[in-house]
Enzyme design. Sequence first.
Site, PDB file in Angstrom:
ATOM      1  N   ARG A 116       0.815  -1.226   0.000  1.00 43.75           N
ATOM      2  CA  ARG A 116       0.000   0.000   0.000  1.00 43.75           C
ATOM      3  C   ARG A 116       0.846   1.273   0.000  1.00 43.75           C
ATOM      4  O   ARG A 116       1.883   1.327   0.660  1.00 43.75           O
ATOM      5  CB  ARG A 116      -0.901  -0.007   1.248  1.00 43.75           C
TER       6      ARG A 116
ATOM      7  N   HIS B 142      -1.055  -2.482  -4.608  1.00 45.55           N
ATOM      8  CA  HIS B 142      -0.586  -3.415  -5.636  1.00 45.55           C
ATOM      9  C   HIS B 142      -0.625  -2.856  -7.065  1.00 45.55           C
ATOM     10  O   HIS B 142      -1.019  -3.545  -8.007  1.00 45.55           O
ATOM     11  CB  HIS B 142      -1.390  -4.713  -5.583  1.00 45.55           C
TER      12      HIS B 142
ATOM     13  N   HIS C  11       2.051 -12.759  -6.103  1.00 46.42           N
ATOM     14  CA  HIS C  11       0.959 -12.949  -5.144  1.00 46.42           C
ATOM     15  C   HIS C  11       0.410 -14.381  -5.158  1.00 46.42           C
ATOM     16  O   HIS C  11      -0.804 -14.581  -5.142  1.00 46.42           O
ATOM     17  CB  HIS C  11      -0.153 -11.937  -5.421  1.00 46.42           C
TER      18      HIS C  11
ATOM     19  N   GLU D 160       5.065 -12.620   0.344  1.00 50.19           N
ATOM     20  CA  GLU D 160       5.363 -11.678  -0.741  1.00 50.19           C
ATOM     21  C   GLU D 160       6.627 -10.909  -0.381  1.00 50.19           C
ATOM     22  O   GLU D 160       6.612 -10.093   0.538  1.00 50.19           O
ATOM     23  CB  GLU D 160       4.199 -10.701  -0.901  1.00 50.19           C
TER      24      GLU D 160
HETATM   25  C1  GLA Z   1      -1.942  -8.171   0.023  1.00 49.39           C
HETATM   26  C2  GLA Z   1      -2.338  -7.326   1.159  1.00 49.39           C
HETATM   27  C3  GLA Z   1      -3.628  -7.806   1.735  1.00 49.39           C
HETATM   28  C4  GLA Z   1      -4.686  -7.949   0.676  1.00 49.39           C
HETATM   29  C5  GLA Z   1      -4.170  -8.819  -0.436  1.00 49.39           C
HETATM   30  C6  GLA Z   1      -5.083  -8.865  -1.621  1.00 49.39           C
HETATM   31  O1  GLA Z   1      -1.320  -9.317   0.396  1.00 49.39           O
HETATM   32  O2  GLA Z   1      -1.343  -7.242   2.137  1.00 49.39           O
HETATM   33  O3  GLA Z   1      -4.050  -6.916   2.712  1.00 49.39           O
HETATM   34  O4  GLA Z   1      -5.047  -6.698   0.193  1.00 49.39           O
HETATM   35  O5  GLA Z   1      -2.958  -8.349  -0.909  1.00 49.39           O
HETATM   36  O6  GLA Z   1      -6.340  -9.302  -1.309  1.00 49.39           O
END
Ligand code: GLA
Length: 349
Positions: free
Chosen positions: A79, A104, A175, A309
Site C-alpha cells: 500500500r 498493488h 501474489h 510476498e
Molecule cells: C496483500 C495485502 C492484503 C490484501 C491482499 C489482496 O497481500 O497485504 O491486505 O489486500 O494483498 O487481497
Amino acid sequence: MKKEVFGVCKDGRTASLYTITGRTGMTAKVTDFGAAIVSLFVPDKNGVMTDVVLGYDTLAEYEANPPYIGAAIGRCGNRIAGGTFMLDGVLYKLDLNDGRNHLHGGYQGFDKRLWNAVQTSPDSLTLTLFSEDGDQGYPGNLVACVTYAVTDDNALAIRYRGMSDKKTIFNMTNHSYFNLAGQNSDSILDHELYINADRMATVDEYVSATGEMIDVTGTPFDFRKPKKIGADIGADNDQIRYVGGFDHHYDLKDNGAVAAMAYCAESGIGMAVTTDCDGVQFYSGNFLPDGLPIKGGRKVKKRMAFCLETQFAPDAVHWPQFKSPVIEAGECAESETRYTFTVGEPWEK
Ligand code: GLA
C-alpha cells in the site's frame, strides 16, 4: 515447455498457458495474463505430484481476480497511503483502489496486463511488459521483466528486473497463495511457519503503514521458532484485529539467507523462501472472499492459503527510515526470490 491457448481477453488478444518442467518433474503452469502462476506441482511424502497454489481454470477469472491470486504485482507491491508521492518536487497521484490507500499497482496493475512471453530455456520463461509514462499515475516509461525458472533442487526461482527513462518506483512481487496440503484442503491454520525476522512493520486501522517496526518478542508475530499459523491468529491484539489475522511486513535479518519456511505435516511438503529483498509480507488470506470459484470446481475459503510476498517495506516511499523503492532513470533494478520445496520439514530439528 508446452504452450497452449488459455483464452481470449476482453480486448480480443489471445492469452497463453505455458508449462515449464524441471529435470526432477517439478512443474509450473504460467499464463502471460498477469504473468500469473496458475499451478505449481511438487512431490509430497508419497511421491505424488501435488499442486500447492491457488489458481483459476479460466482466463476470464484472471481478468477479474480480486485477491490477485498467483499474479505478478507492480509497479509497487503493498500500500501507498493516500495514493500520492513526491519525486524531485513533483506530486504524483495514483488510484485509490483500497480505501484510502493505493494497493498493488492500481486498478490496472501488472496483474491485469497481458505480458510478452519468451521461452528462455526448457525450464524457464521470461515475460516482459511495457508500462508507459503515467501508467496508473506512475512516472516514466518502464520495462518490467519477470523470469520464472524451475531448478534442479525443486525451486521456483523468480527474477524481477525493471528499467525506466525517468525516476520512478519499482517494487515488484508475486501474489501466489500456497496451501502445502494441495487442492483438497480448506485451511492453512495447521501449517507450521518460520520467519527469519526480529521486527515487523505495524499498520493503522486503515492498513496503512505507521512507519514503525516493532520487536516481535512476546507478540503473536514471533515466528523465529516454527509455530502453527493458527496458534496465535485469534490473539487479542490490535495489529491482528486491523487485518483480521496476519498481514504484516517482516524485516528480514539476513539478506540472501532463508527468509521464511513453512511445513505441512499432512502432505510432508516443506517450502523455504530465500530472497535478496529486505522484507516479506506474511498474509494469512484473511480477505479471501468466501465462495469465489477457483480451480477444479472448488470455492475459496478465508484462510485456505497464505502468501509470502517479498518486497520493500510498505509505503516505503513516504518513510525515509525504510529502504527506498525509487529507481533512477536508466538504472536496472533487479531482485530474486526462490520458493524451494522439500519432502520433510525444511528446518533442522
Ligand atoms: C496483500 C495485502 C492484503 C490484501 C491482499 C489482496 O497481500 O497485504 O491486505 O489486500 O494483498 O487481497
